[in-house]
Design a protein around this motif. Structure first.
Motif, mmCIF file in Angstrom:
data_model
loop_
_atom_site.group_PDB
_atom_site.id
_atom_site.type_symbol
_atom_site.label_atom_id
_atom_site.label_comp_id
_atom_site.label_asym_id
_atom_site.label_seq_id
_atom_site.Cartn_x
_atom_site.Cartn_y
_atom_site.Cartn_z
ATOM 1 N N LEU A 117 0.844 -1.206 0.000
ATOM 2 C CA LEU A 117 0.000 0.000 0.000
ATOM 3 C C LEU A 117 0.878 1.255 0.000
ATOM 4 O O LEU A 117 0.595 2.217 -0.722
ATOM 5 C CB LEU A 117 -0.934 0.000 1.215
ATOM 6 N N ASP A 118 1.949 1.220 0.790
ATOM 7 C CA ASP A 118 2.894 2.350 0.799
ATOM 8 C C ASP A 118 3.478 2.566 -0.596
ATOM 9 O O ASP A 118 3.611 3.691 -1.063
ATOM 10 C CB ASP A 118 4.051 2.089 1.780
ATOM 11 N N GLU A 121 0.968 4.168 -2.827
ATOM 12 C CA GLU A 121 0.843 5.583 -2.468
ATOM 13 C C GLU A 121 2.027 6.381 -3.053
ATOM 14 O O GLU A 121 1.842 7.478 -3.576
ATOM 15 C CB GLU A 121 0.816 5.709 -0.941
ATOM 16 N N ASN A 122 3.213 5.804 -2.972
ATOM 17 C CA ASN A 122 4.408 6.455 -3.514
ATOM 18 C C ASN A 122 4.332 6.650 -5.020
ATOM 19 O O ASN A 122 4.644 7.729 -5.528
ATOM 20 C CB ASN A 122 5.657 5.620 -3.200
ATOM 21 N N ILE A 124 1.766 6.764 -6.970
ATOM 22 C CA ILE A 124 0.718 7.719 -7.349
ATOM 23 C C ILE A 124 1.286 9.141 -7.322
ATOM 24 O O ILE A 124 1.060 9.929 -8.240
ATOM 25 C CB ILE A 124 -0.510 7.606 -6.405
ATOM 26 N N LYS A 125 2.068 9.452 -6.278
ATOM 27 C CA LYS A 125 2.676 10.786 -6.123
ATOM 28 C C LYS A 125 3.495 11.188 -7.341
ATOM 29 O O LYS A 125 3.640 12.358 -7.651
ATOM 30 C CB LYS A 125 3.616 10.790 -4.906
ATOM 31 N N LYS A 148 -5.998 4.425 -4.892
ATOM 32 C CA LYS A 148 -6.287 5.429 -3.842
ATOM 33 C C LYS A 148 -7.509 5.036 -3.013
ATOM 34 O O LYS A 148 -7.574 5.325 -1.826
ATOM 35 C CB LYS A 148 -6.390 6.837 -4.434
ATOM 36 N N ILE A 151 -6.304 2.340 -0.613
ATOM 37 C CA ILE A 151 -5.461 2.972 0.417
ATOM 38 C C ILE A 151 -6.346 3.660 1.460
ATOM 39 O O ILE A 151 -6.173 3.460 2.665
ATOM 40 C CB ILE A 151 -4.473 3.980 -0.234
ATOM 41 N N GLU A 152 -7.322 4.432 0.979
ATOM 42 C CA GLU A 152 -8.245 5.126 1.900
ATOM 43 C C GLU A 152 -8.993 4.139 2.789
ATOM 44 O O GLU A 152 -9.067 4.313 4.004
ATOM 45 C CB GLU A 152 -9.264 5.938 1.100
ATOM 46 N N LYS A 155 -7.008 2.622 5.535
ATOM 47 C CA LYS A 155 -6.686 3.532 6.643
ATOM 48 C C LYS A 155 -7.862 3.678 7.605
ATOM 49 O O LYS A 155 -7.710 4.236 8.691
ATOM 50 C CB LYS A 155 -6.263 4.899 6.095
#
Lengths: 192, 192
Positions: A117-118, A121-122, A124-125, A148, A151-152, A155
């Motif tokens: 997941l990290d 997220e990376n 996507i940035k 995304k 990921i949401e 969390k």
């Protein structure tokens, strides 16, 4: 040239209920196989270059059987630190993870590791198109979910994503023959 | 947090010729290690997400030592069908291969497999920034070469690329400490 799976012609004369049931249901290929065939099709038709990464393995012992043949005699599976699939499509970097679940009710979030997941997220940035392909084997339905969203949800407090959520918010990838899982069709609609 | 290699302070009082020679010369890290540190630095500083792919291995036999521990007892190395490194940087897909040579005169083209060159050619078509990083260990010099140059040269009659060619047409990656091989600096100059 590679032979892609050709449609099985149904003779229509079978009186075996099991085989009749099979026509509509399971195709006997797991998601990974379907994705391999799909990615090979994308490559051969110059549509995209997307590969599955090799399984990460910790090698401990290697025997040199001959000068050129190395035999690994002790090794262990390692946890992947990234997703399984990545590549390039229409000038964009592509990155995704693929998972199957046998559950009829929900997709357990623990099947996607924290570092995966990290990683999503990376990427996507940095402008990558990132997503997760999830198959509910009980329904033989394969969904594309934006990374995304996963990921949401991960969390939040929930431990799984209900099947009903998929029906509302995920994108059903139509089953095909060539290719079996045409996920780039969904990517076209979503991003281009 | 990860500790990046810190500059070794030269006391200036050594009278060991070997160690004096070492200051200017080899740093004792192979290109793969340098790239791993560099890519980790890019990841930690949110500059880019670039990973080395695991080595592809053909697994033949697995022993289940306990319910959760799988020990691979027979496996073999497979030829990689893609390059070793890929990822995403400044909205662009990145793909490259890295090679070292001990030769003082030239880089042997056979060190890059045909299917790796095909792969590089494929990803370029889809908008990937593709290149090859080549280190001449004899000079401790690391060059970045556009993949299209290596592809063109490999289609010619020559079996190797002369060192002199690198001095004229390749891009010398300055040696640094954090990160050791800052190849994205060259990519910035070339493509952005």
């Amino acid at each position: 040239m590679v032979n892609y799976p050709t449609p099985k012609i149904n003779s229509g004369v079978s009186n075996n209920t099991k085989s009749i049931k099979t026509q509509h249901g399971k195709r006997g290929m797991c998601l990974e196989d379907d994705l391999n065939v799909t990615n090979k099709y994308y490559l051969d038709t110059s549509k995209a270059v997307i590969h599955k990464k090799p399984t990460p393995i910790q090698i401990v012992k290697v025997d040199y059987v001959t000068r050129s043949t190395a035999k690994i005699t002790e090794a262990y599976f390692r946890k992947p630190s990234t997703t399984d699939y990545n590549g390039v499509y229409r000038q964009k970097a592509i990155d995704f993870e693929a998972k199957e679940t046998a559950s009829m009710n929900s997709f357990p979030l623990k099947s996607i590791h924290k570092h995966q997941l990290d990683h999503l997220e990376n990427v996507i940035k940095h402008g990558c198109l990132a997503f997760v392909i999830i198959r509910f084997t009980a329904y033989d339905q394969t969904f594309l979910v934006k990374a995304k969203d996963v990921i949401e949800l991960s969390k939040g407090s929930k431990r799984s994503i209900p099947y009903k959520w998929f029906l509302r918010f995920a994108y059903l990838i139509p089953f095909g023959l060539t290719p079996p899982v045409d996920y780039l069709k969904i990517i076209d609609d979503l991003y281009f």
